[in-house]
Design a protein around this motif. Structure first.
Motif, PDB file in Angstrom:
ATOM      1  N   VAL A  24       0.864  -1.176   0.000  1.00 17.91           N
ATOM      2  CA  VAL A  24       0.000   0.000   0.000  1.00 17.91           C
ATOM      3  C   VAL A  24       0.902   1.227   0.000  1.00 17.91           C
ATOM      4  N   SER A  25       0.476   2.263  -0.688  1.00 14.76           N
ATOM      5  CA  SER A  25       1.274   3.486  -0.777  1.00 14.76           C
ATOM      6  C   SER A  25       0.977   4.380   0.416  1.00 14.76           C
ATOM      7  N   LEU A  26       2.045   4.820   1.082  1.00 14.76           N
ATOM      8  CA  LEU A  26       1.937   5.701   2.233  1.00 14.76           C
ATOM      9  C   LEU A  26       2.497   7.077   1.870  1.00 14.76           C
ATOM     10  N   PRO A  27       2.194   8.093   2.665  1.00  9.98           N
ATOM     11  CA  PRO A  27       2.751   9.429   2.386  1.00  9.98           C
ATOM     12  C   PRO A  27       4.274   9.393   2.302  1.00  9.98           C
ATOM     13  N   GLY A  28       4.807  10.190   1.400  1.00 11.28           N
ATOM     14  CA  GLY A  28       6.252  10.220   1.213  1.00 11.28           C
ATOM     15  C   GLY A  28       6.742   9.227   0.173  1.00 11.28           C
ATOM     16  N   GLY A  29       5.810   8.627  -0.564  1.00  5.97           N
ATOM     17  CA  GLY A  29       6.204   7.670  -1.590  1.00  5.97           C
ATOM     18  C   GLY A  29       6.663   6.332  -1.045  1.00  5.97           C
ATOM     19  N   ILE A  30       6.241   5.983   0.150  1.00  9.77           N
ATOM     20  CA  ILE A  30       6.658   4.734   0.784  1.00  9.77           C
ATOM     21  C   ILE A  30       5.670   3.637   0.421  1.00  9.77           C
ATOM     22  N   SER A  31       6.182   2.497  -0.013  1.00 10.39           N
ATOM     23  CA  SER A  31       5.368   1.327  -0.305  1.00 10.39           C
ATOM     24  C   SER A  31       5.598   0.300   0.797  1.00 10.39           C
ATOM     25  N   TYR A  32       4.514  -0.110   1.455  1.00 11.70           N
ATOM     26  CA  TYR A  32       4.653  -1.003   2.610  1.00 11.70           C
ATOM     27  C   TYR A  32       3.588  -2.088   2.531  1.00 11.70           C
ATOM     28  N   PRO A  33       3.936  -3.334   2.935  1.00 14.64           N
ATOM     29  CA  PRO A  33       2.962  -4.431   2.841  1.00 14.64           C
ATOM     30  C   PRO A  33       1.700  -4.149   3.654  1.00 14.64           C
ATOM     31  N   LEU A  34       0.547  -4.314   3.015  1.00 15.70           N
ATOM     32  CA  LEU A  34      -0.724  -4.061   3.671  1.00 15.70           C
ATOM     33  C   LEU A  34      -0.937  -5.013   4.844  1.00 15.70           C
ATOM     34  N   TYR A  35      -0.475  -6.256   4.712  1.00 15.02           N
ATOM     35  CA  TYR A  35      -0.696  -7.234   5.781  1.00 15.02           C
ATOM     36  C   TYR A  35       0.008  -6.818   7.064  1.00 15.02           C
ATOM     37  N   ARG A  36       1.216  -6.277   6.950  1.00 17.82           N
ATOM     38  CA  ARG A  36       1.938  -5.840   8.142  1.00 17.82           C
ATOM     39  C   ARG A  36       1.226  -4.657   8.809  1.00 17.82           C
ATOM     40  N   LEU A  37       0.659  -3.773   8.000  1.00 18.62           N
ATOM     41  CA  LEU A  37      -0.130  -2.677   8.579  1.00 18.62           C
ATOM     42  C   LEU A  37      -1.373  -3.231   9.282  1.00 18.62           C
ATOM     43  N   ALA A  38      -1.968  -4.269   8.705  1.00 22.13           N
ATOM     44  CA  ALA A  38      -3.136  -4.878   9.332  1.00 22.13           C
ATOM     45  C   ALA A  38      -2.764  -5.506  10.672  1.00 22.13           C
ATOM     46  N   ILE A  39      -1.574  -6.103  10.759  1.00 18.69           N
ATOM     47  CA  ILE A  39      -1.120  -6.674  12.027  1.00 18.69           C
ATOM     48  C   ILE A  39      -1.020  -5.585  13.092  1.00 18.69           C
ATOM     49  N   ILE A  40      -0.451  -4.435  12.713  1.00 20.23           N
ATOM     50  CA  ILE A  40      -0.349  -3.322  13.662  1.00 20.23           C
ATOM     51  C   ILE A  40      -1.737  -2.890  14.122  1.00 20.23           C
ATOM     52  N   GLY A  41      -2.682  -2.795  13.178  1.00 21.63           N
ATOM     53  CA  GLY A  41      -4.025  -2.396  13.526  1.00 21.63           C
ATOM     54  C   GLY A  41      -4.711  -3.398  14.447  1.00 21.63           C
ATOM     55  N   VAL A  42      -4.570  -4.683  14.153  1.00 22.03           N
ATOM     56  CA  VAL A  42      -5.172  -5.716  14.997  1.00 22.03           C
ATOM     57  C   VAL A  42      -4.580  -5.674  16.402  1.00 22.03           C
ATOM     58  N   GLY A  43      -3.261  -5.537  16.482  1.00 21.21           N
ATOM     59  CA  GLY A  43      -2.606  -5.497  17.786  1.00 21.21           C
ATOM     60  C   GLY A  43      -3.058  -4.313  18.618  1.00 21.21           C
ATOM     61  N   LEU A  44      -3.194  -3.152  17.994  1.00 17.55           N
ATOM     62  CA  LEU A  44      -3.659  -1.971  18.731  1.00 17.55           C
ATOM     63  C   LEU A  44      -5.108  -2.140  19.182  1.00 17.55           C
ATOM     64  N   ALA A  45      -5.935  -2.783  18.335  1.00 15.10           N
ATOM     65  CA  ALA A  45      -7.319  -3.043  18.724  1.00 15.10           C
ATOM     66  C   ALA A  45      -7.382  -4.008  19.908  1.00 15.10           C
ATOM     67  N   VAL A  46      -6.541  -5.035  19.893  1.00 12.78           N
ATOM     68  CA  VAL A  46      -6.493  -5.976  21.011  1.00 12.78           C
ATOM     69  C   VAL A  46      -6.021  -5.262  22.277  1.00 12.78           C
ATOM     70  N   ALA A  47      -5.032  -4.387  22.142  1.00 13.75           N
ATOM     71  CA  ALA A  47      -4.556  -3.627  23.302  1.00 13.75           C
ATOM     72  C   ALA A  47      -5.679  -2.783  23.892  1.00 13.75           C
ATOM     73  N   ALA A  48      -6.436  -2.102  23.027  1.00 17.61           N
ATOM     74  CA  ALA A  48      -7.556  -1.295  23.511  1.00 17.61           C
ATOM     75  C   ALA A  48      -8.589  -2.171  24.213  1.00 17.61           C
ATOM     76  N   GLY A  49      -8.860  -3.352  23.646  1.00 13.70           N
ATOM     77  CA  GLY A  49      -9.797  -4.262  24.272  1.00 13.70           C
ATOM     78  C   GLY A  49      -9.329  -4.747  25.633  1.00 13.70           C
ATOM     79  N   LEU A  50      -8.043  -5.007  25.765  1.00 15.96           N
ATOM     80  CA  LEU A  50      -7.503  -5.447  27.051  1.00 15.96           C
ATOM     81  C   LEU A  50      -7.578  -4.339  28.090  1.00 15.96           C
ATOM     82  N   PHE A  51      -7.247  -3.104  27.681  1.00 19.38           N
ATOM     83  CA  PHE A  51      -7.350  -1.979  28.607  1.00 19.38           C
ATOM     84  C   PHE A  51      -8.792  -1.819  29.094  1.00 19.38           C
ATOM     85  N   TRP A  52      -9.749  -2.001  28.176  1.00 21.06           N
ATOM     86  CA  TRP A  52     -11.157  -1.898  28.562  1.00 21.06           C
ATOM     87  C   TRP A  52     -11.534  -3.046  29.501  1.00 21.06           C
TER      88      TRP A  52
END
Length: 306
Positions: free
Chosen positions: A132-160
């Motif tokens: 996926v294209s990110l600002p600054g012309g950076i190309s980064y795997p979408l799956y790795r970004l999804a992992i970051i998103g899932v992990g942050l969602a799990v963290a929020a769920g644990l805090f709750w």
């Protein structure tokens, strides 16, 4: 060295840290609430990866693979808590270490017997494949970004869960005074089983998500377990916030060190020597970080003295 390379490696460090958080969160809950040293936590990570790979290979659905990883790891965790771990709470830590080390061997040989000795492979889902294209012309795997998103969602769920629910109140109370909450009528055995199964499910989720990046094989959980212990020592035993901050620090330190330390040493050393020195120092960096944190705060960044 370009700015895009630096940003890409920071994202890699965040992704690595999020995976460590999923491992360390369960481990710190188990140790903080139960006072149990669980060396078999890495085996539950492996169980989750194998369950996900087997289910995804059978059904062709990555989502069902994740469900299988959560269910399989949680069931395995609840089973060993009921059969083995429950007998260890009042025992010495050495007995806990020996018993859970035996569980590592049992899980490894059992997994090899069920799935065979050859690695399994878990494909990245088609919807998350490619860059996926990110600002600054950076190309980064979408799956790795999804992992970051899932992990942050799990963290929020644990805090709750820990901070806003009755179960969380019981978990925090069990960490501080388990005899008192048992005297108040809380079923401490059921609470312990729930916490252990929750920690196992988080480890299984981490194994399943990483399984799409690397091969799924017997023994894959032990190296991650060592890093998870480093994380909870840095963050403070029993602290979910500490596990998150410690995991991100370890992930960034390990990733950025392995990439940029050799580049730094090449400024004043021969390339071959710089590469060797950078690789050696980068492998030590997280332990140097841990030592520095313990000198500054012996109980960890968010640990409580007790």
């Amino acid at each position: 060295m370009t700015l895009s390379l630096v940003f890409e490696q920071i994202l890699n460090g965040l992704q690595s840290g999020i995976m460590l958080f999923l491992m360390a969160a369960g481990l710190t809950l188990i140790f903080g609430v139960m006072g149990l040293i669980n060396l078999a936590h890495g085996s539950l990570y492996m169980v989750g990866a194998f369950c996900a790979a087997a289910m995804a290979g059978w059904t062709g659905s990555f989502a069902l693979g994740l469900v299988a990883a959560l269910a399989g790891a949680a069931a395995a965790g609840a089973l060993i808590e009921l059969v083995v771990i429950r007998r260890l709470y009042a025992r010495d830590h050495l007995d806990q270490v020996l018993a859970t080390f035996a569980l590592i061997l049992i899980f490894s040989e059992g997994t090899r017997w069920v799935f065979g000795s050859f690695p399994l492979y878990l494909d990245v889902p088609e919807a998350l494949s490619g860059p996926v294209s990110l600002p600054g012309g950076i190309s980064y795997p979408l799956y790795r970004l999804a992992i970051i998103g899932v992990g942050l969602a799990v963290a929020a769920g644990l805090f709750w869960l820990i901070g806003q629910t009755r179960v969380g109140v019981r978990i925090r109370a069990g960490e501080n005074d388990r005899e008192m909450i048992a005297a108040l009528g809380v079923d401490i055995d059921r609470l312990y089983t729930f916490v252990f199964a929750l920690g196992a499910a988080l480890a299984g989720l981490a194994g399943a998500l990483v399984g799409a990046i690397q091969s799924v094989q017997v023994g894959m959980g032990e190296p991650v377990l060592i890093l998870a212990f480093v994380v909870i020592v840095i963050g403070g035993i029993g602290s979910i916030k500490g596990a998150l901050v410690g995991a991100l620090l370890v992930g960034l330190t390990e990733t950025l060190g392995s990439v940029f330390l050799p580049v730094f040493f090449k400024l004043f050393m021969a390339p071959a020597a710089a590469t060797q020195a950078g690789a050696s120092l980068s492998s030590m960096a997280i332990y140097i970080l841990m030592a520095g944190v313990l000198v500054w705060k012996p109980s960890g960044l968010f640990g409580s003295r007790g």
